[in-house]
Scaffold this active site. Structure first.
Site, short mmCIF file in Angstrom:
data_model
loop_
_atom_site.label_atom_id
_atom_site.label_comp_id
_atom_site.label_asym_id
_atom_site.label_seq_id
_atom_site.Cartn_x
_atom_site.Cartn_y
_atom_site.Cartn_z
CE1 TYR A 162 -3.97 2.16 0.75
CE2 TYR A 162 -2.54 3.19 2.37
CZ TYR A 162 -3.70 3.20 1.63
OH TYR A 162 -4.60 4.23 1.77
CE LYS A 166 -3.63 4.88 -1.62
NZ LYS A 166 -4.68 5.41 -2.51
P1 NAP Z 1 -13.22 2.33 1.21
O1 NAP Z 1 -14.26 2.80 2.17
O2 NAP Z 1 -12.67 0.96 1.38
O3 NAP Z 1 -13.79 2.50 -0.28
C1 NAP Z 1 -12.99 2.12 -1.37
C2 NAP Z 1 -13.68 2.49 -2.66
O4 NAP Z 1 -12.83 2.08 -3.73
C3 NAP Z 1 -15.01 1.76 -2.83
O5 NAP Z 1 -15.91 2.61 -3.49
C4 NAP Z 1 -14.62 0.60 -3.74
O6 NAP Z 1 -15.67 0.13 -4.58
C5 NAP Z 1 -13.58 1.27 -4.62
N1 NAP Z 1 -12.73 0.32 -5.33
C6 NAP Z 1 -11.96 -0.65 -4.81
N2 NAP Z 1 -11.33 -1.32 -5.79
C7 NAP Z 1 -11.74 -0.74 -6.96
C8 NAP Z 1 -11.46 -0.99 -8.32
N3 NAP Z 1 -10.64 -1.98 -8.71
N4 NAP Z 1 -12.06 -0.21 -9.25
C9 NAP Z 1 -12.92 0.79 -8.90
N5 NAP Z 1 -13.22 1.04 -7.61
C10 NAP Z 1 -12.64 0.29 -6.67
O7 NAP Z 1 -11.95 3.30 1.22
P2 NAP Z 1 -11.74 4.79 1.78
O8 NAP Z 1 -11.27 4.69 3.17
O9 NAP Z 1 -12.93 5.62 1.47
O10 NAP Z 1 -10.49 5.23 0.90
C11 NAP Z 1 -10.61 5.95 -0.31
C12 NAP Z 1 -9.23 6.30 -0.81
O11 NAP Z 1 -8.54 7.06 0.19
C13 NAP Z 1 -8.35 5.10 -1.12
O12 NAP Z 1 -7.53 5.37 -2.22
C14 NAP Z 1 -7.52 4.97 0.13
O13 NAP Z 1 -6.30 4.31 -0.11
C15 NAP Z 1 -7.32 6.42 0.50
N6 NAP Z 1 -7.00 6.63 1.90
C16 NAP Z 1 -7.87 6.29 2.89
C17 NAP Z 1 -7.50 6.49 4.21
C18 NAP Z 1 -8.41 6.16 5.36
O14 NAP Z 1 -7.99 6.33 6.52
N7 NAP Z 1 -9.64 5.73 5.14
C19 NAP Z 1 -6.25 7.03 4.52
C20 NAP Z 1 -5.38 7.36 3.48
C21 NAP Z 1 -5.76 7.17 2.18
P3 NAP Z 1 -16.47 -1.26 -4.32
O15 NAP Z 1 -17.71 -0.82 -3.62
O16 NAP Z 1 -16.71 -1.82 -5.65
O17 NAP Z 1 -15.59 -2.12 -3.46
#
Ligand code: NAP
Length: 254
Positions: A162, A166
């Site tokens: 990851y 990133k």
């Molecule tokens: P999340 O709740 O797990 O949601 C992930 C989203 O990505 C879902 O809509 C999922 O769709 C979609 N997805 C996964 N694989 C995909 C693919 N192959 N093609 C298209 N869509 C796909 O994640 P989140 O926490 O909101 O995170 C969103 C972004 O922020 C990510 O890039 C994550 O790495 C980044 N981020 C998050 C955090 C945190 O603390 N939450 C921190 C740093 C960075 P499905 O419904 O189809 O699974």
């Protein structure tokens, strides 16, 4: 597609917008008046995604579209960008938000878990940037916002795949910022810290408390905290900002 008839509006594609940060970003952009294409990874999630799209269209009076496509697949990523562009007649904003984790210590990590995370988080970002970049260069206007993470800045034990993906997103963003600048297209990365979503729900209560204690602002972020920054970076007012990495982390990476 949920309809209102207005092709003059700016339009946005938000990958991975079925929940969490992506859905908050899609909602924020719809509220700001953009036509928005929402996306999830597969047909299985499409009915629920369509409900979110319909709700945003009804609430904010914009056009919305729900498209299932896995961003790490070149054909699907290209079709996703093309469908959004054709539906709205223009594509002003691309938010590469889709992301996954498969955590584990490096010495035990399976090759496929490394590959899958790189494929969605990094290659998916590249594929969507490439397709949208071609459209935005011709338009001579565009805003690309890529979701990185503080793990990509400082590393994080248990997240070698990851963090590498990133960190890669940061290098990619800085490079395309240089390549697209002359055509009026900006590219920036957002690096969230710990945001309360399904992704961080996997943490135990004990882990959550320990992390919370390290955060200067003493709480996990909300998806809306990230969405507010994305809305600004997507705006015309952010036109002199490009190639930057902006943390939304309550001060954790200080
Ligand atoms: P999340 O709740 O797990 O949601 C992930 C989203 O990505 C879902 O809509 C999922 O769709 C979609 N997805 C996964 N694989 C995909 C693919 N192959 N093609 C298209 N869509 C796909 O994640 P989140 O926490 O909101 O995170 C969103 C972004 O922020 C990510 O890039 C994550 O790495 C980044 N981020 C998050 C955090 C945190 O603390 N939450 C921190 C740093 C960075 P499905 O419904 O189809 O699974």
């Amino acid at each position: 597609m949920s309809e209102t008839n207005d092709t003059q509006r700016k339009s946005a594609l938000v990958t991975g917008s079925s929940r969490g940060i992506g859905l908050a970003v899609a909602s924020e952009l719809a509220q700001a008046g953009y036509n928005v294409c929402l996306n999830c990874s597969s047909e299985r999630g499409l009915a629920a995604l369509q409900e979110h799209a319909d709700a945003l269209a009804a609430r904010y009076g914009v056009q919305t579209l729900a498209v299932a496509a896995s961003v790490g697949n070149a054909d699907e990523a290209s079709a996703l960008v093309s469908v959004a562009h054709k539906a709205f007649g223009r594509l002003d904003v691309l938010v590469n938000n889709a992301g996954i984790t498969h955590d584990g210590l490096m010495v035990r990590m399976k090759e496929e878990d490394f590959d899958n995370v790189i494929n969605v988080n990094l290659k998916g970002t590249f594929l969507c940037c490439k397709a949208a970049g071609q459209i935005m260069m011709k338009q001579r206007y565009g805003r690309i916002i890529n979701m990185s993470s503080i793990s990509g800045i400082g590393g994080n034990a248990g997240q070698v795949n990851y963090a590498a993906s990133k960190a890669g997103v940061i290098g990619l963003t800085k490079t395309i910022a240089r390549e697209l600048a002359a055509r009026g297209v900006t590219a920036n990365a957002v690096a969230p810290g710990f945001i309360a979503t399904d992704m961080t729900d996997a943490l135990s209560e004990k882990q959550r408390e320990a992390i919370g204690a390290q955060i200067p602002l003493k709480r996990f972020g909300r998806a809306a905290d990230v969405a507010h920054l994305v809305r600004f970076l997507a705006s015309e007012e952010a036109g002199y900002i490009t190639g930057q990495v902006i943390c939304v982390d309550g001060g954790l990476a200080l």
